[in-house]
Scaffold this motif. Structure first.
Motif, mmCIF file in Angstrom:
data_model
loop_
_atom_site.group_PDB
_atom_site.id
_atom_site.type_symbol
_atom_site.label_atom_id
_atom_site.label_comp_id
_atom_site.label_asym_id
_atom_site.label_seq_id
_atom_site.Cartn_x
_atom_site.Cartn_y
_atom_site.Cartn_z
ATOM 1 N N UNK A 17 11.441 -13.555 -12.375
ATOM 2 C CA UNK A 17 11.378 -13.462 -11.643
ATOM 3 C C UNK A 17 11.867 -15.480 -11.298
ATOM 4 N N UNK A 18 12.653 -15.575 -9.943
ATOM 5 C CA UNK A 18 13.129 -16.059 -9.596
ATOM 6 C C UNK A 18 12.154 -17.303 -9.091
ATOM 7 N N UNK A 19 12.574 -18.646 -8.816
ATOM 8 C CA UNK A 19 11.435 -19.468 -8.623
ATOM 9 C C UNK A 19 11.009 -19.307 -7.232
ATOM 10 N N UNK A 20 11.883 -18.984 -6.422
ATOM 11 C CA UNK A 20 11.171 -18.135 -4.748
ATOM 12 C C UNK A 20 10.564 -17.545 -5.044
ATOM 13 N N UNK A 21 10.631 -16.978 -5.496
ATOM 14 C CA UNK A 21 9.543 -15.239 -5.846
ATOM 15 C C UNK A 21 8.312 -16.006 -6.579
ATOM 16 N N UNK A 22 8.132 -16.516 -7.547
ATOM 17 C CA UNK A 22 7.371 -16.954 -8.556
ATOM 18 C C UNK A 22 6.068 -17.180 -7.254
ATOM 19 N N UNK A 23 6.911 -18.735 -6.572
ATOM 20 C CA UNK A 23 6.233 -19.839 -5.986
ATOM 21 C C UNK A 23 5.462 -18.948 -4.737
ATOM 22 N N UNK A 24 6.340 -18.318 -4.311
ATOM 23 C CA UNK A 24 6.101 -17.652 -3.089
ATOM 24 C C UNK A 24 4.310 -16.002 -3.894
ATOM 25 N N UNK A 25 4.976 -15.428 -5.013
ATOM 26 C CA UNK A 25 3.603 -14.783 -5.895
ATOM 27 C C UNK A 25 1.711 -15.754 -6.086
ATOM 28 N N UNK A 26 2.896 -17.146 -6.199
ATOM 29 C CA UNK A 26 1.150 -17.896 -6.868
ATOM 30 C C UNK A 26 0.259 -17.745 -5.021
ATOM 31 N N UNK A 27 1.113 -18.190 -3.811
ATOM 32 C CA UNK A 27 1.200 -19.053 -2.464
ATOM 33 C C UNK A 27 -0.031 -17.802 -2.287
ATOM 34 N N UNK A 28 0.521 -16.641 -2.285
ATOM 35 C CA UNK A 28 -0.059 -15.376 -1.740
ATOM 36 C C UNK A 28 -1.445 -15.164 -2.433
ATOM 37 N N UNK A 29 -1.061 -15.207 -3.404
ATOM 38 C CA UNK A 29 -2.616 -14.240 -4.467
ATOM 39 C C UNK A 29 -3.527 -15.623 -4.376
ATOM 40 N N UNK A 30 -3.035 -16.663 -4.423
ATOM 41 C CA UNK A 30 -4.388 -18.123 -4.003
ATOM 42 C C UNK A 30 -4.830 -17.389 -2.458
ATOM 43 N N UNK A 31 -3.950 -17.278 -2.098
ATOM 44 C CA UNK A 31 -4.866 -17.127 -0.615
ATOM 45 C C UNK A 31 -5.574 -16.011 -0.405
ATOM 46 N N UNK A 32 -5.490 -14.945 -0.992
ATOM 47 C CA UNK A 32 -5.632 -13.726 -1.896
ATOM 48 C C UNK A 32 -7.248 -13.764 -2.057
ATOM 49 N N UNK A 33 -7.212 -14.528 -3.217
ATOM 50 C CA UNK A 33 -7.937 -14.528 -4.107
ATOM 51 C C UNK A 33 -9.186 -15.427 -3.524
ATOM 52 N N UNK A 34 -8.632 -16.624 -2.429
ATOM 53 C CA UNK A 34 -10.049 -17.969 -2.117
ATOM 54 C C UNK A 34 -10.761 -17.168 -0.579
ATOM 55 N N UNK A 35 -9.335 -16.943 0.154
ATOM 56 C CA UNK A 35 -10.008 -16.513 1.579
ATOM 57 C C UNK A 35 -10.102 -14.910 1.430
ATOM 58 N N UNK B 276 5.407 -8.603 -0.758
ATOM 59 C CA UNK B 276 5.470 -7.740 -1.854
ATOM 60 C C UNK B 276 7.026 -8.448 -2.642
ATOM 61 N N UNK B 277 6.592 -8.202 -3.350
ATOM 62 C CA UNK B 277 7.926 -8.221 -4.770
ATOM 63 C C UNK B 277 8.334 -7.155 -5.868
ATOM 64 N N UNK B 278 7.309 -6.400 -6.110
ATOM 65 C CA UNK B 278 7.446 -5.380 -6.947
ATOM 66 C C UNK B 278 6.403 -4.387 -6.761
ATOM 67 N N UNK B 279 6.768 -3.778 -5.581
ATOM 68 C CA UNK B 279 6.502 -2.159 -5.507
ATOM 69 C C UNK B 279 5.927 -1.867 -5.869
ATOM 70 N N UNK B 280 4.915 -1.237 -6.591
ATOM 71 C CA UNK B 280 4.394 -0.197 -7.426
ATOM 72 C C UNK B 280 3.120 1.290 -6.381
#
Length: 131
Positions: A1-19, A119-123
């Motif tokens: 996964x590219x650095x951009x996608x990894x940062x996007x994943x971390x930011x979105x999942x952190x927001x989802x988890x906390x807020x 999303x970065x890896x739709x399933x």
């Protein structure tokens, strides 16, 4: 996964988890997926968007098998889905051969737009409802 996608994943999942998830799980009409934690064995509830079609409930995971709830499904496929305030028991199945982008066009518009955007890896996931 590219650095951009990894940062996007971390930011979105952190927001989802906390807020996002703590607020959405309290809304009585929000659709929820309840899985069993693969390590803890405890129930884990996640707000999702999808659609019931007959005895099946369809939704799309924005991060595929990187999503914790998909990993829980892979370990324990028995789930519960709360649809319009009512809980349904079912068996969940990831469907990697399904075209997730096409599937999103058949699901609720707002949720589908969010899943496509973050999303970065739709399933696609299908839940065979038992009741």
């Amino acid at each position: 996964m590219s650095r951009y996608l990894e940062r996007k994943f971390r930011a979105v999942t952190s927001f989802q988890r906390r807020i996002g998830n703590p607020i959405l799980t309290r809304l009585p009409q929000q659709t929820l997926l309840e899985t069993t934690g693969r390590k803890s064995g405890l129930p884990r509830r996640t707000p999702i968007g999808g659609r019931r079609i007959g005895k099946e409930f369809w939704f799309v995971s924005e991060y595929g098998d990187k999503s914790q709830y998909v990993r829980n499904i892979q370990a324990h496929s028995r789930v519960r889905v709360r649809i319009k305030g009512r809980w349904h028991v079912g068996t969940a199945h990831p469907v990697p051969q399904d075209d997730a982008r096409a599937r999103l066009r058949t699901l609720p518009l707002l949720n589908s737009a969010v899943v496509r955007t973050v999303g970065t890896n739709l399933l696609t996931v299908r839940v065979d409802l038992l009741d």
